[in-house]
Design a protein around this motif. Structure first.
Motif, PDB file in Angstrom:
ATOM      1  N   LEU A 124      11.910  11.778 -17.380  1.00  0.00           N
ATOM      2  CA  LEU A 124      13.188  11.672 -18.147  1.00  0.00           C
ATOM      3  C   LEU A 124      14.607  11.738 -17.381  1.00  0.00           C
ATOM      4  N   VAL A 125      14.537  12.542 -16.354  1.00  0.00           N
ATOM      5  CA  VAL A 125      15.627  12.637 -15.518  1.00  0.00           C
ATOM      6  C   VAL A 125      16.120  11.344 -15.014  1.00  0.00           C
ATOM      7  N   SER A 126      15.277  10.618 -14.420  1.00  0.00           N
ATOM      8  CA  SER A 126      15.342   9.500 -13.855  1.00  0.00           C
ATOM      9  C   SER A 126      15.776   8.497 -14.803  1.00  0.00           C
ATOM     10  N   LEU A 127      15.126   8.612 -15.826  1.00  0.00           N
ATOM     11  CA  LEU A 127      15.596   7.589 -16.943  1.00  0.00           C
ATOM     12  C   LEU A 127      17.023   7.764 -17.309  1.00  0.00           C
ATOM     13  N   MET A 128      17.696   9.121 -17.364  1.00  0.00           N
ATOM     14  CA  MET A 128      18.710   9.275 -17.808  1.00  0.00           C
ATOM     15  C   MET A 128      19.725   8.612 -16.645  1.00  0.00           C
ATOM     16  N   GLY A 129      19.503   9.036 -15.363  1.00  0.00           N
ATOM     17  CA  GLY A 129      20.178   8.426 -14.229  1.00  0.00           C
ATOM     18  C   GLY A 129      20.358   6.866 -14.420  1.00  0.00           C
ATOM     19  N   GLU A 130      19.324   6.265 -14.520  1.00  0.00           N
ATOM     20  CA  GLU A 130      19.202   4.915 -14.458  1.00  0.00           C
ATOM     21  C   GLU A 130      19.944   4.152 -15.723  1.00  0.00           C
ATOM     22  N   GLN A 131      19.973   4.821 -16.815  1.00  0.00           N
ATOM     23  CA  GLN A 131      20.837   4.228 -17.860  1.00  0.00           C
ATOM     24  C   GLN A 131      22.337   4.687 -17.459  1.00  0.00           C
ATOM     25  N   PHE A 132      22.908   5.701 -17.008  1.00  0.00           N
ATOM     26  CA  PHE A 132      24.139   5.796 -16.650  1.00  0.00           C
ATOM     27  C   PHE A 132      25.006   4.858 -15.529  1.00  0.00           C
ATOM     28  N   ILE A 133      23.855   4.720 -14.668  1.00  0.00           N
ATOM     29  CA  ILE A 133      24.254   3.765 -13.577  1.00  0.00           C
ATOM     30  C   ILE A 133      24.112   2.306 -14.029  1.00  0.00           C
ATOM     31  N   PHE A 134      23.338   2.002 -14.993  1.00  0.00           N
ATOM     32  CA  PHE A 134      23.271   0.352 -15.794  1.00  0.00           C
ATOM     33  C   PHE A 134      24.502   0.352 -16.346  1.00  0.00           C
ATOM     34  N   ALA A 135      24.916   1.311 -17.287  1.00  0.00           N
ATOM     35  CA  ALA A 135      25.970   1.242 -18.069  1.00  0.00           C
ATOM     36  C   ALA A 135      27.352   0.892 -17.170  1.00  0.00           C
ATOM     37  N   PHE A 136      27.254   1.799 -16.089  1.00  0.00           N
ATOM     38  CA  PHE A 136      28.450   1.595 -15.115  1.00  0.00           C
ATOM     39  C   PHE A 136      28.587   0.296 -14.549  1.00  0.00           C
ATOM     40  N   ILE A 137      27.481  -0.170 -14.295  1.00  0.00           N
ATOM     41  CA  ILE A 137      27.351  -1.531 -13.478  1.00  0.00           C
ATOM     42  C   ILE A 137      27.904  -2.566 -14.616  1.00  0.00           C
TER      43      ILE A 137
END
Length: 243
Positions: A162-175
């Motif tokens: 779940l924490v990894s999912l949250m980090g991936e989504q924030f990074i992807f939104a930034f990209i």
């Protein structure tokens, strides 16, 4: 006849769907009264009760907590997708300088940024245009076969995932918004160099309209890429439901 077993099924279904539909960050849900959202959850639960086998005749605290916890986990991914767009949008609002045009939202008790509201509105429209709401409902029905009512175990929770999912989504939104952020950042660097070479000039008031125009132009040019990639933020939450 609607008996106690059917009531138990509808209750457990409502507890699983409650976090997803009642606090769903889609604008169509957040602007609706809480009573209306509760009615939607109840209607969907009654409809789905015919597709779910009735297994529990006794309601216990553990059943109630487990179903509500599972619904919270499922809703987590969708909240993270919208929260990532909101955070990156507010970052861009601050960088461009239009955060002063934020409007107070009484439903959330904070100022909403113009670009963050635009990104969330785009995500909400694409969610329905691409029929992701149908995918969500079909995924919930399929989930009942994988995790029947009352069978969710707390040990099944993968906090690391779940924490990894949250980090991936924030990074992807930034990209997704990285070209706009970098473009405005380069404008900042250019005016920083100008301020060192012309210290007598008021660079701040000169840079503000230039950054505003440059940010809007870059955002307009990047809009096709944004629209194309925003739906990918929902891929992982839907995979979480569909396992």
């Amino acid at each position: 006849m609607f008996g106690f077993l059917e009531f138990t099924t509808v209750l457990l279904l409502s507890l699983r769907l409650l976090p997803i539909f009642v606090v769903m960050p889609l604008t169509i849900f957040t602007r609706a009264p809480i009573f209306f959202r509760l009615i939607i959850v109840l209607v969907i639960s009654v409809i789905l009760s015919g597709l779910v086998p009735i297994e529990h005749s006794v309601i216990t605290i553990s059943l109630i907590v487990s179903e509500f916890l599972l619904g919270t986990v499922l809703a987590f991914g969708f909240h993270t997708a919208f929260a990532s767009l909101d955070l990156v949008g507010k970052l861009l609002d601050l960088q461009i300088g239009i955060n002063t045009a934020g409007v107070f939202d009484p439903s959330s008790s904070h100022l909403n940024g113009v670009i963050s509201d635009l990104l969330i509105a785009i995500a909400g429209v694409l969610f329905f245009i691409l029929n992701l709401h149908y995918t969500l409902l079909s995924g919930l029905v399929a989930l009942f076969r994988v995790v029947p009512l009352g069978s969710f175990n707390f040990q099944l929770l993968n906090i690391k995932k779940l924490v990894s999912l949250m980090g991936e989504q924030f990074i992807f939104a930034f990209i997704i918004l990285l070209p706009v952020i970098l473009g405005v950042w380069l404008v900042d660097i250019a005016f920083a160099i100008m301020s060192r070479s012309m210290p007598q000039a008021n660079i701040y008031f000169l840079a503000l309209p230039v950054k505003f125009i440059a940010g809007l132009v870059l955002l307009m040019l990047a809009m096709p890429m944004i629209v194309q990639n925003v739906p990918r933020l929902f891929d992982e939450p839907l995979k979480l439901i569909l396992f």
